[in-house]
Design an enzyme around this catalytic site. Structure first.
Site: not given
Ligand code: TYM
Length: 327
Positions: A112, A194, A197
């Protein structure tokens, strides 16, 4: 006693089918089995600059999308991270126990920070500590996420163990829950990376609110290879990714899918996948539109979620402050 699940999702833009298939859909499918807490992580979102008016709107949109996807506020707490101040407070305390070397190893930060057009914020570097606070505040048993978040959950476990070893048992050590299939949905235009967003290219990702025409155009343009046979073969990343997406939307067993497309070419798979996605998203999108007509209802769900989880967080925070010697 049901196990407690906690997960989070960033309110940056309309979520894509990677977020949905690896995370949200699994949260929904196992909602009755667990005690569920889902957090819209706006404090994480601002680690990269966000336009304030857009961010506010996106928080509501994401809440509506989660509910339209099947998260039931009667069965799951849904709330906004910044509304529960213990998240930021615990993050600060954990910061004081986090060696910078541990943060330096985080692969997501490395990726990032490269993408950041402007300066890289301290918040982006510190992102995993806030995520550890999210998880540890709730005596969480399980953290269901996609594969890209595994390192962050392991980080939360390490911090918890470190704190416990200094002050005695305080935090429960959470387990990560990664789906066996679809833990990493790949970009349609670049199936070795992957789905993300932050990529702005049109054909990269399908979003939950995409129109049928957009879905058609993106799937038809998805990168495959010069072969013809349709098998779950990881060495052919483009077609494998499309098959996994098909599998997760239909829930058909793999042998049935392979049989269905025997002797047919990639175009047949793409055409059927398009219909599957459109039909799956149609009711979700119409529930979303209805929910967005009454934003007061969304706000009240988020409000109730925050009120319900605050006492849990206050109890953990009080215990931590006591251990550390704070007032
Ligand atoms: P975020 O918002 O980027 O993504 C949300 C969820 O989607 C999953 N994900 C994917 N899974 C499969 N293939 C992909 N290409 C893909 N892109 C995203 C992510 O693994 C996630 O499960 N840091 C986290 C948010 C967060 C969080 C937490 C998660 C903040 N605090 C506490 C769990 C527990 C994030 O940015 O997810």
């Amino acid at each position: 006693m049901r196990k407690r699940v906690l997960s989070g999702i960033q309110p940056t833009g309309n979520i894509h089918i990677g977020n949905y298939l690896a995370a949200v859909q699994n949260w929904v499918l196992r909602q009755d089995e667990f005690e569920n807490i889902f957090c819209i992580v706006d404090l994480h979102a601002i680690t990269i600059y966000q336009d304030p008016r857009i961010l506010k709107r996106q928080i509501r949109q994401l809440a509506a999308l989660l509910i339209a996807s099947g998260i039931d506020p009667q069965k799951s707490f849904v709330f906004v991270q910044s509304q529960v101040s213990a998240h930021a407070q615990l993050a600060w305390i954990l910061n004081c126990f986090t060696p910078m070397g541990w943060l330096n190893r985080m692969t997501q930060f490395k990726e990032k920070s490269k993408e950041c057009k402007n300066e890289v914020s301290t918040g982006l570097f510190d992102y995993p500590v806030l995520m550890a606070a999210d998880i540890l505040l709730y005596e969480t048993d399980l953290v269901p996420v996609g594969e890209d978040q595994k390192q962050h959950v392991e980080f939360a476990r390490d911090i918890a163990k470190r704190f416990n070893s200094i002050y005695g048992p305080t935090f429960k050590i959470p387990e990560v829950l990664i789906p066996e299939v679809g833990a990493r949905i790949m970009g349609l235009d670049e199936p070795t990376k992957k789905m993300s967003k932050s990529k702005e290219r049109f054909g990269h990702a399908i979003y939950l609110l995409d129109s049928p025409d957009q879905i058609r155009a993106k799937i038809m343009a998805a990168v495959t290879d010069s072969g013809r046979d349709i098998h779950f073969d990881q060495s052919r990343p483009g077609i494998y990714n499309l098959l996994v997406i098909y599998e997760l939307f239909t829930k058909y067993p793999r042998p049935d899918i392979e049989r269905r497309f025997e002797g047919k070419g990639y175009v047949a798979l793409k055409k059927e996948l398009i219909e599957v996605i459109i039909e799956h998203l149609r009711p979700l999108q119409s529930r979303y539109q209805k929910l967005m007509e009454d934003s007061g209802q969304i706000d009240s769900i988020l409000q109730k979620g925050a009120v319900a989880v605050r006492p849990i967080t206050e109890k953990t925070l009080a215990a931590v402050k006591e251990k550390v010697g704070l007032w």
